[in-house]
Write a protein that holds these residues in place. Structure first.
Motif, short mmCIF file in Angstrom:
data_model
loop_
_atom_site.label_atom_id
_atom_site.label_comp_id
_atom_site.label_asym_id
_atom_site.label_seq_id
_atom_site.Cartn_x
_atom_site.Cartn_y
_atom_site.Cartn_z
N ILE A 74 3.02 -1.11 -5.54
CA ILE A 74 2.16 -0.16 -4.84
C ILE A 74 2.86 1.17 -4.63
CG2 ILE A 74 1.15 0.33 -2.56
CD1 ILE A 74 0.29 -2.60 -2.47
N THR A 75 4.13 1.11 -4.25
CA THR A 75 4.86 2.33 -3.91
C THR A 75 5.59 2.96 -5.09
OG1 THR A 75 6.78 0.99 -3.25
CG2 THR A 75 5.20 1.60 -1.53
N GLY A 76 5.63 2.24 -6.20
CA GLY A 76 6.31 2.78 -7.38
C GLY A 76 7.82 2.79 -7.25
N THR A 77 8.36 1.91 -6.42
CA THR A 77 9.81 1.80 -6.26
C THR A 77 10.33 0.60 -7.05
OG1 THR A 77 9.50 0.47 -4.25
CG2 THR A 77 9.80 2.85 -3.96
N PRO A 78 11.58 0.66 -7.50
CA PRO A 78 12.11 -0.45 -8.31
C PRO A 78 12.55 -1.66 -7.48
CG PRO A 78 13.76 1.27 -8.09
CD PRO A 78 12.51 1.81 -7.46
N ILE A 79 12.71 -1.47 -6.16
CA ILE A 79 13.25 -2.55 -5.33
C ILE A 79 12.40 -2.70 -4.07
CG2 ILE A 79 15.25 -3.33 -3.98
CD1 ILE A 79 17.00 -1.58 -5.83
N SER A 80 12.19 -3.96 -3.67
CA SER A 80 11.54 -4.25 -2.39
C SER A 80 12.09 -5.55 -1.84
CB SER A 80 10.02 -4.36 -2.56
OG SER A 80 9.41 -4.68 -1.33
N HIS A 81 12.31 -5.56 -0.53
CA HIS A 81 12.82 -6.75 0.15
C HIS A 81 11.98 -7.07 1.38
CE1 HIS A 81 17.26 -6.63 -1.44
NE2 HIS A 81 16.38 -6.97 -2.36
N ILE A 82 11.83 -8.35 1.66
CA ILE A 82 11.25 -8.82 2.92
C ILE A 82 12.35 -9.57 3.64
CG2 ILE A 82 9.49 -10.27 4.00
CD1 ILE A 82 7.81 -9.85 1.43
N ASN A 83 12.70 -9.13 4.84
CA ASN A 83 13.88 -9.63 5.54
C ASN A 83 13.57 -10.15 6.93
OD1 ASN A 83 15.70 -8.58 3.43
ND2 ASN A 83 15.19 -6.58 4.26
N LEU A 84 14.31 -11.17 7.33
CA LEU A 84 14.36 -11.62 8.71
C LEU A 84 15.78 -11.37 9.21
CD1 LEU A 84 12.36 -14.97 8.49
CD2 LEU A 84 11.53 -12.73 9.20
N ILE A 85 15.92 -10.88 10.44
CA ILE A 85 17.22 -10.44 10.92
C ILE A 85 17.60 -11.22 12.17
CG2 ILE A 85 18.56 -8.47 11.75
CD1 ILE A 85 16.68 -6.67 10.13
N ASP A 86 18.70 -12.01 12.06
CA ASP A 86 19.16 -12.74 13.23
C ASP A 86 20.33 -12.02 13.86
OD1 ASP A 86 21.46 -13.39 11.81
OD2 ASP A 86 20.91 -15.48 11.45
N ALA A 87 21.14 -12.72 14.66
CA ALA A 87 22.19 -12.05 15.43
C ALA A 87 23.23 -11.38 14.54
CB ALA A 87 22.87 -13.06 16.36
N ILE A 118 6.49 8.52 -0.21
CA ILE A 118 5.37 7.59 -0.17
C ILE A 118 4.21 8.23 0.57
CG2 ILE A 118 4.63 5.31 0.59
CD1 ILE A 118 7.45 4.36 0.36
N SER A 119 3.05 8.17 -0.04
CA SER A 119 1.86 8.78 0.56
C SER A 119 1.36 7.93 1.73
CB SER A 119 0.76 8.92 -0.49
OG SER A 119 0.29 7.63 -0.87
N SER A 120 0.52 8.54 2.58
CA SER A 120 -0.03 7.84 3.74
C SER A 120 -0.90 6.66 3.31
CB SER A 120 -0.84 8.81 4.60
OG SER A 120 -1.89 9.39 3.84
N ASP A 121 -1.61 6.78 2.18
CA ASP A 121 -2.43 5.67 1.69
C ASP A 121 -1.57 4.47 1.32
OD1 ASP A 121 -4.73 7.11 2.04
OD2 ASP A 121 -4.85 7.81 -0.03
N LYS A 122 -0.44 4.75 0.67
CA LYS A 122 0.46 3.66 0.27
C LYS A 122 1.11 3.03 1.50
CE LYS A 122 1.42 5.46 -4.35
NZ LYS A 122 2.45 6.01 -5.27
N ILE A 123 1.38 3.85 2.51
CA ILE A 123 1.96 3.33 3.74
C ILE A 123 0.98 2.35 4.41
CG2 ILE A 123 2.66 3.93 6.10
CD1 ILE A 123 3.83 6.53 4.90
#
Length: 395
Positions: A39-52, A136-141
């Motif tokens: 969607i954003t035209g970027t080569p990398i994307s991550h979904i993360n969970l962050i603990d201590a 990144i455009s507002s629509d993509k956001i």
């Protein structure tokens, strides 16, 4: 520079309550990470969970990742508040320009992250990253926000399915036990009642009272079995058995191999033979022991050793002890009291790693939740030993 949310402890507890197996989630979330990148035209994307202490990547596209020290991430800043974080050029931002992911391959430049909310708390983030200049455009956001909400809903669904499955399995197991255990007492009650009915003309009062007393005892036995079953389903602190200690340790070593290897640290694990096949709540143990191992690596010198021992403390009472021992910089008695209390102080590791002060306090909260005991022994210049005593079913 602040990197810890004001509601950090509630946030960490919320994450722990989800009881997610971070390592196995990529099949579920990689598709959403790819969608965000497309969607954003970027080569990398991550979904993360962050603990201590760590960032767990549960979905990735373009650049594989699983476990990253929290202080080596951009997303640690994304969860500070409920707004998005955009960094136009990581190379010119004081927070990131010296980081390895900027100065070395993959030479990251652009970052856009959105917090993942759950019950008003930021448990992680979804981010898109580029090695080139981007915007990144507002629509993509808006579309990214929709993906972030989908991530939240899937996490909630995974947790709900896990809880329902676990409860159903436990119910079936207890049903079989109950059916077996009540057969004897009920048979006894039936037999005594039959004797009373057949011999009612010949029974004297003493025999009658004796038979009634035995019927009462058998009835109480059945009632106790039913009460025990009901208490099992109201005990919120009950363990969730998901993996053996041996399997858990193999995965633990795999996860922390890179972090330890960077400082040429050897992690040695010793498991009492009777505990190899003992089942444990994998996710809670990973958060407890993983945080302590990561902490030991951080404060250990190059080419040192970390020892992990699983020992039987009391076989009859089903109690085990886990010891994590390092030979690092150690702590004073005052420092031990601080890390076990609400006083949170940032500390620097032996290789310049940044500590946020929440790791050990969070471990203590999790151990308390599992009805265990947590103790810290340490001497400055000689290292630290973290001792966890937990009730557990030993086969």
């Amino acid at each position: 520079m602040q990197t810890i949310p004001e509601n950090e402890i509630p946030r960490l507890l919320q994450l722990a309550e989800l009881n997610l197996d971070y390592v196995s989630l990529k099949e579920e979330f990689n598709g959403l990470a790819e969608l965000a990148a497309r969607i954003t035209g970027t080569p990398i994307s991550h979904i993360n969970l962050i603990d201590a202490l760590h960032q767990w990547t549960i979905g990735d596209f373009g650049f594989p990742s699983t476990l990253t020290p929290r202080d080596e991430t951009v997303c640690q800043y994304t969860i500070l508040n409920n707004s998005h974080l955009e960094v136009k050029d990581l190379r010119s931002d004081l927070r990131f320009k010296e980081k390895g992911f900027v100065t070395q391959s993959p030479y990251l430049r652009y970052y856009y992250g959105i917090p993942i909310h759950l019950k008003g708390l930021n448990i992680g983030s979804i981010c898109v990253i580029d090695t080139e200049e981007n915007s990144i455009s507002s629509d993509k956001i808006k579309l990214l926000e929709i993906i972030a909400e989908e991530v939240t809903q899937r996490i909630k669904l995974k947790n709900t399915i896990h809880l329902i499955t676990e409860r159903n399995l436990k119910l079936w197991k207890q049903y079989k036990i109950l059916a077996h255990d009540i057969r004897g007492p009920i048979g006894g009650i039936s037999g005594l009642a039959e004797i009373i009915l057949e011999e009612k003309e010949n029974l004297d009062m003493a025999e009658y009272v004796s038979n009634m007393k035995m019927m009462k005892e058998s009835s109480d036995s059945v009632l106790n079995l039913v009460n025990d079953l009901m208490s099992e389903f109201t005990d919120e602190g009950a363990f969730r058995y998901e993996t053996t200690i041996q399997e858990f340790c193999e995965q633990l070593l795999s996860l922390f191999h890179a972090q330890a290897q960077a400082k040429q640290i050897v992690i040695n694990v010793n498991i009492h033979p009777n505990l190899n096949k003992t089942k444990i709540p994998k996710n809670k143990f990973l958060q407890i022991i993983g945080n302590l191992v990561s902490n030991s690596i951080k404060f250990s010198p190059l080419k040192s050793e970390i020892q992990i021992h699983f020992e039987i403390m009391n076989f009859e009472k089903q109690s085990v002890v886990i010891r994590i021992k390092d030979f690092g910089i150690g702590m004073t008695a005052e420092q031990i009291n601080e890390v076990l209390s609400d006083k949170v102080n940032s500390t620097i590791g032996t290789a310049g790693e940044v500590g946020n002060g929440f790791g050990i306090q969070f471990v203590k909260l999790l151990v308390d939740e599992l009805k265990g005991r947590f103790t810290v022994f340490s001497e400055v210049g000689k290292g630290s030993e973290f001792v966890i005593q937990l009730p557990i079913v030993i086969p």
